[in-house]
Design a protein around this motif. Structure first.
Motif, PDB file in Angstrom:
ATOM      1  N   ASP A 174      -3.370 -77.443  89.059  1.00 54.58           N
ATOM      2  CA  ASP A 174      -2.712 -75.837  88.792  1.00 54.58           C
ATOM      3  C   ASP A 174      -4.133 -74.271  88.185  1.00 54.58           C
ATOM      4  OD1 ASP A 174      -0.391 -76.534  89.590  1.00 54.58           O
ATOM      5  OD2 ASP A 174       0.461 -77.213  87.650  1.00 54.58           O
ATOM      6  N   ILE A 175      -3.825 -73.568  88.637  1.00 56.26           N
ATOM      7  CA  ILE A 175      -4.331 -72.224  88.576  1.00 56.26           C
ATOM      8  C   ILE A 175      -3.294 -71.348  88.095  1.00 56.26           C
ATOM      9  CG2 ILE A 175      -6.073 -70.902  89.034  1.00 56.26           C
ATOM     10  CD1 ILE A 175      -5.421 -73.270  91.544  1.00 56.26           C
ATOM     11  N   GLN A 176      -4.008 -70.825  86.386  1.00 58.92           N
ATOM     12  CA  GLN A 176      -3.281 -70.151  85.741  1.00 58.92           C
ATOM     13  C   GLN A 176      -3.460 -68.875  86.463  1.00 58.92           C
ATOM     14  OE1 GLN A 176      -1.306 -71.912  84.684  1.00 58.92           O
ATOM     15  NE2 GLN A 176      -2.635 -73.557  84.981  1.00 58.92           N
ATOM     16  N   ASN A 177      -4.383 -68.022  86.461  1.00 56.16           N
ATOM     17  CA  ASN A 177      -4.988 -66.799  86.704  1.00 56.16           C
ATOM     18  C   ASN A 177      -6.066 -66.661  87.765  1.00 56.16           C
ATOM     19  OD1 ASN A 177      -6.062 -63.695  86.026  1.00 56.16           O
ATOM     20  ND2 ASN A 177      -6.012 -64.354  84.191  1.00 56.16           N
ATOM     21  N   LEU A 178      -5.124 -65.790  88.569  1.00 61.13           N
ATOM     22  CA  LEU A 178      -5.701 -65.651  90.081  1.00 61.13           C
ATOM     23  C   LEU A 178      -6.724 -64.500  89.960  1.00 61.13           C
ATOM     24  CD1 LEU A 178      -3.052 -66.817  91.871  1.00 61.13           C
ATOM     25  CD2 LEU A 178      -4.083 -67.652  90.753  1.00 61.13           C
ATOM     26  N   TYR A 200       6.618 -72.938  93.374  1.00 57.42           N
ATOM     27  CA  TYR A 200       7.130 -73.907  94.767  1.00 57.42           C
ATOM     28  C   TYR A 200       6.712 -75.639  94.786  1.00 57.42           C
ATOM     29  CZ  TYR A 200       9.049 -70.107  97.300  1.00 57.42           C
ATOM     30  OH  TYR A 200      10.407 -68.969  97.751  1.00 57.42           O
ATOM     31  N   CYS A 201       5.512 -75.544  94.296  1.00 53.86           N
ATOM     32  CA  CYS A 201       5.129 -76.387  93.616  1.00 53.86           C
ATOM     33  C   CYS A 201       5.631 -77.206  92.916  1.00 53.86           C
ATOM     34  CB  CYS A 201       2.997 -76.606  93.818  1.00 53.86           C
ATOM     35  SG  CYS A 201       2.397 -78.297  93.018  1.00 53.86           S
ATOM     36  N   ASP A 202       6.503 -76.488  91.603  1.00 50.20           N
ATOM     37  CA  ASP A 202       7.607 -77.171  90.809  1.00 50.20           C
ATOM     38  C   ASP A 202       8.871 -77.867  91.572  1.00 50.20           C
ATOM     39  OD1 ASP A 202       5.308 -76.991  89.001  1.00 50.20           O
ATOM     40  OD2 ASP A 202       6.894 -75.380  88.332  1.00 50.20           O
ATOM     41  N   ASP A 203       9.327 -77.504  92.454  1.00 46.46           N
ATOM     42  CA  ASP A 203      10.112 -77.094  93.227  1.00 46.46           C
ATOM     43  C   ASP A 203       9.680 -78.268  94.138  1.00 46.46           C
ATOM     44  OD1 ASP A 203      12.691 -76.737  94.260  1.00 46.46           O
ATOM     45  OD2 ASP A 203      12.555 -75.596  95.520  1.00 46.46           O
ATOM     46  N   ILE A 204       8.910 -78.620  95.178  1.00 50.09           N
ATOM     47  CA  ILE A 204       8.357 -79.874  96.050  1.00 50.09           C
ATOM     48  C   ILE A 204       7.821 -80.773  94.387  1.00 50.09           C
ATOM     49  CG2 ILE A 204       6.731 -81.098  96.947  1.00 50.09           C
ATOM     50  CD1 ILE A 204       6.070 -78.091  98.157  1.00 50.09           C
ATOM     51  N   ALA A 205       7.755 -81.127  93.717  1.00 48.37           N
ATOM     52  CA  ALA A 205       7.759 -82.217  93.213  1.00 48.37           C
ATOM     53  C   ALA A 205       8.612 -82.870  91.988  1.00 48.37           C
ATOM     54  CB  ALA A 205       6.638 -82.179  90.938  1.00 48.37           C
ATOM     55  N   SER A 206       9.778 -81.505  91.894  1.00 52.15           N
ATOM     56  CA  SER A 206      11.165 -82.379  91.878  1.00 52.15           C
ATOM     57  C   SER A 206      11.634 -83.358  92.864  1.00 52.15           C
ATOM     58  CB  SER A 206      12.275 -80.916  90.740  1.00 52.15           C
ATOM     59  OG  SER A 206      13.677 -81.163  90.951  1.00 52.15           O
ATOM     60  N   LYS A 207      12.060 -81.924  93.999  1.00 49.59           N
ATOM     61  CA  LYS A 207      11.968 -82.923  94.890  1.00 49.59           C
ATOM     62  C   LYS A 207      12.078 -84.432  95.422  1.00 49.59           C
ATOM     63  CE  LYS A 207      15.432 -79.168  96.219  1.00 49.59           C
ATOM     64  NZ  LYS A 207      15.288 -77.913  95.155  1.00 49.59           N
ATOM     65  N   ASN A 247       7.280 -88.948  96.522  1.00 49.28           N
ATOM     66  CA  ASN A 247       7.357 -89.237  97.507  1.00 49.28           C
ATOM     67  C   ASN A 247       6.412 -88.761  98.239  1.00 49.28           C
ATOM     68  OD1 ASN A 247       7.940 -89.176 100.630  1.00 49.28           O
ATOM     69  ND2 ASN A 247      10.160 -89.955 100.543  1.00 49.28           N
ATOM     70  N   ILE A 248       4.904 -89.082  99.085  1.00 47.01           N
ATOM     71  CA  ILE A 248       3.867 -88.710  99.125  1.00 47.01           C
ATOM     72  C   ILE A 248       4.373 -88.460 100.588  1.00 47.01           C
ATOM     73  CG2 ILE A 248       1.894 -88.767 100.218  1.00 47.01           C
ATOM     74  CD1 ILE A 248       1.427 -90.770  98.477  1.00 47.01           C
ATOM     75  N   SER A 249       5.361 -88.671 101.640  1.00 41.82           N
ATOM     76  CA  SER A 249       5.962 -87.707 102.870  1.00 41.82           C
ATOM     77  C   SER A 249       6.203 -86.661 102.445  1.00 41.82           C
ATOM     78  CB  SER A 249       5.736 -88.887 103.594  1.00 41.82           C
ATOM     79  OG  SER A 249       5.974 -90.150 104.248  1.00 41.82           O
ATOM     80  N   PHE A 250       7.324 -86.617 101.658  1.00 39.77           N
ATOM     81  CA  PHE A 250       7.788 -85.449 101.130  1.00 39.77           C
ATOM     82  C   PHE A 250       6.582 -83.623 101.283  1.00 39.77           C
ATOM     83  CE2 PHE A 250       9.960 -81.578  99.719  1.00 39.77           C
ATOM     84  CZ  PHE A 250      11.319 -82.152  99.707  1.00 39.77           C
ATOM     85  N   TYR A 251       5.732 -84.292 100.258  1.00 35.79           N
ATOM     86  CA  TYR A 251       4.214 -83.386  99.855  1.00 35.79           C
ATOM     87  C   TYR A 251       3.910 -83.301 101.610  1.00 35.79           C
ATOM     88  CZ  TYR A 251       4.919 -84.027  95.139  1.00 35.79           C
ATOM     89  OH  TYR A 251       4.624 -83.735  93.544  1.00 35.79           O
ATOM     90  N   ILE A 279      -2.783 -76.580  93.822  1.00 35.12           N
ATOM     91  CA  ILE A 279      -2.740 -77.259  95.281  1.00 35.12           C
ATOM     92  C   ILE A 279      -2.347 -78.852  95.058  1.00 35.12           C
ATOM     93  CG2 ILE A 279      -5.499 -78.402  96.336  1.00 35.12           C
ATOM     94  CD1 ILE A 279      -6.841 -75.423  94.568  1.00 35.12           C
ATOM     95  N   ILE A 280      -2.288 -79.377  96.055  1.00 42.41           N
ATOM     96  CA  ILE A 280      -1.971 -80.918  95.829  1.00 42.41           C
ATOM     97  C   ILE A 280      -3.321 -81.495  97.024  1.00 42.41           C
ATOM     98  CG2 ILE A 280      -0.547 -82.739  96.357  1.00 42.41           C
ATOM     99  CD1 ILE A 280       0.110 -81.017  94.909  1.00 42.41           C
TER     100      ILE A 280
END
Length: 189
Positions: free
Chosen positions: A135-139, A99-106, A110-114, A67-68
């Motif tokens: 981050d939630i490990q176990n759903l 996907y959150c990891d990918d967004i953070a890397s890219k 930059n807040i606008s990117f998120y 979650i962001i």
């Protein structure tokens, strides 16, 4: 809004993220019909998505969910609370951790990117004191499912099929126990 302008952010998001290759099979006409149905009356995604698609979509969350939110939202609605999510309908939108990891890397901060990737108006996060990642490990037991668009957290960017308008897979969970053994919180900036 730091660094890149809205058009540049849109270009990076559209071309730079590892978008889910899954295709819901919905036509533009079907999407418009569902989106134009009033919030609260939209159909269950199982009525217009195949079971195979739903299972494949939800499998993207096997390694956890993220979650962001703004630091202000975190302080006001999560910190010290027993659960994470919107109490009125007992749901919380999430994206796959990878996907959150990918967004953070890219995004490189930059807040606008998120905002663009996650389906928010540019500027939505800008006055919240920075961003927080949860981050939630176990759903298990949290009722992972594709959003119907009837959820309290569904905004004007919501589209059917389980992806943000930035192409990132999304799902919803029931209220998440705010348990430090399963939930990790980190500041993005």
């Amino acid at each position: 809004k730091e660094g890149k302008g809205a058009d540049e952010v849109k270009k990076i998001v559209e071309g730079g993220l590892s978008e889910s290759a899954l295709d819901s099979g919905l036509t533009q006409s079907q999407i418009e019909k569902i989106v134009n149905t009033p919030k609260g009356s939209r159909p269950d995604p199982a009525s217009y998505l195949s079971q195979e698609y739903i299972e494949a979509h939800l499998a993207q969350f096997d390694d956890g969910a993220s979650i962001i939110m703004t630091k202000e939202q975190y302080i006001n609605y999560v910190k010290g609370n027993l659960t994470i999510g919107i109490p009125t309908d007992r749901t919380q939108f999430v994206l796959p951790k990878k996907y959150c990891d990918d967004i953070a890397s890219k995004a490189a901060g930059n807040i606008s990117f998120y905002e663009k990737a996650l389906g928010f108006d540019i500027g939505h996060f800008s006055d919240g004191g920075g961003l927080v990642r949860i981050d939630i490990q176990n759903l298990d037991g949290l009722n992972l499912r594709i959003p119907s668009g009837n959820e309290a957290g569904a905004n004007s960017h919501w589209i059917p099929g389980g992806k943000t308008d930035g192409g990132v897979p999304e799902a919803i969970l029931d209220l998440i126990p705010n348990d430090p053994n399963n939930v990790t919180v980190s500041e993005i900036k």
